[in-house]
Design an enzyme around this catalytic site. Structure first.
Site, PDB file in Angstrom:
ATOM      1  N   TYR A 188       0.800  -1.240   0.000  1.00 25.65           N
ATOM      2  CA  TYR A 188       0.000   0.000   0.000  1.00 25.65           C
ATOM      3  C   TYR A 188       0.825   1.280   0.000  1.00 25.65           C
ATOM      4  CZ  TYR A 188      -3.609  -3.421   1.144  1.00 25.65           C
ATOM      5  OH  TYR A 188      -4.448  -4.499   1.110  1.00 25.65           O
ATOM      6  N   ASN A 216     -13.819   2.554  -1.257  1.00 24.15           N
ATOM      7  CA  ASN A 216     -12.836   1.501  -1.062  1.00 24.15           C
ATOM      8  C   ASN A 216     -13.193   0.898   0.293  1.00 24.15           C
ATOM      9  OD1 ASN A 216     -10.729  -0.190  -0.580  1.00 24.15           O
ATOM     10  ND2 ASN A 216      -9.109   1.339  -0.910  1.00 24.15           N
ATOM     11  N   HIS A 264     -14.929  -7.900   0.003  1.00 25.55           N
ATOM     12  CA  HIS A 264     -15.002  -9.319  -0.342  1.00 25.55           C
ATOM     13  C   HIS A 264     -16.011 -10.087   0.507  1.00 25.55           C
ATOM     14  CE1 HIS A 264     -11.348  -7.955  -2.218  1.00 25.55           C
ATOM     15  NE2 HIS A 264     -10.797  -7.726  -1.031  1.00 25.55           N
ATOM     16  N   HIS A 308      -9.587   0.418  -5.467  1.00 23.75           N
ATOM     17  CA  HIS A 308      -8.641  -0.308  -4.601  1.00 23.75           C
ATOM     18  C   HIS A 308      -7.238   0.155  -4.935  1.00 23.75           C
ATOM     19  CE1 HIS A 308     -11.744  -2.904  -3.103  1.00 23.75           C
ATOM     20  NE2 HIS A 308     -12.187  -2.993  -4.339  1.00 23.75           N
TER      21      HIS A 308
END
Ligand code: DQA
Length: 142
Positions: free
Chosen positions: A23, A74, A80, A100
Site C-alpha cells: 500500500y 474503497n 469481499h 482499490h
C-alpha cells in the site's frame, strides 16, 4: 458543484503503517490531502469519511441518499464479504465507483471477488492514490 462522497473502509486509516510493500508509505492523511487537492482542481464538492465498522459504512451510504451525486468507495476487506454494503448501495441508487489501491485481481484468490463490484459501475484497481483521481474524473464527467 457536484457532490461526491468518498468512503474508505476497514484498515484504510492504517495507510503508511500497514503492509507498505503493497500500500506504500503514504498515510491516510496524505490520501485526504491528495483527494482534496484534486477535487478542488476539478471543481467538485467532496466529503471524505472512513470507518472500520461495517454498519457505520452502511449508515454513511444510507445518509447519502438524495444528498450526493456520486460515491467513491474503497471498503477494504469488506469488499469481499459485505452483502450489507452491497444492499445499501443498491438501496440509494447513487452512481458508484469502486477503488482499490492494490490490484485485487492479482493477489490472494479470495480478493478477486467483490460484492461492491456487483453494483459499482466502474472498478479501478492497482493505481494507488491515482485511482481516486480517476474515479473523481469519471463521476465529474458523468
Ligand atoms: C484494498 C484491497 C483489499 O483486498 C484489502 O482488504 C484492503 C485494501 C485496497 O485498497 O487495495 O484493505 O481495498
Amino acid at each position: 458543484m457536484k457532490k461526491i462522497l468518498v468512503i474508505n473502509g476497514v484498515n484504510l486509516n492504517m495507510l503508511g503503517i500497514r503492509e507498505k510493500e503493497i500500500y506504500g508509505n503514504q498515510s491516510y492523511q496524505d490520501l485526504m490531502f491528495y483527494i482534496k487537492t484534486e477535487s478542488s482542481r476539478m471543481g467538485l464538492d467532496v466529503t471524505c469519511v472512513q470507518s472500520n465498522y461495517e454498519g457505520k459504512i452502511v449508515e454513511y451510504i444510507q445518509e447519502a441518499y438524495q444528498k450526493y451525486e456520486g460515491i467513491i468507495i474503497n471498503a477494504g476487506a469488506y469488499t469481499h464479504t459485505s452483502i450489507a454494503i452491497l444492499d445499501a448501495l443498491k438501496a440509494v441508487q447513487i452512481p458508484t465507483v469502486e477503488v482499490h489501491l492494490s490490484d485485487i485481481n492479482n493477489r490472494d484468490e479470495f480478493r478477486k471477488f467483490s460484492y461492491i463490484g456487483l453494483y459499482a459501475e466502474k472498478q479501478i484497481v492497482g493505481k494507488g492514490f491515482a485511482g481516486y483521481k480517476e474515479a473523481l474524473e469519471y463521476l465529474k464527467n458523468k
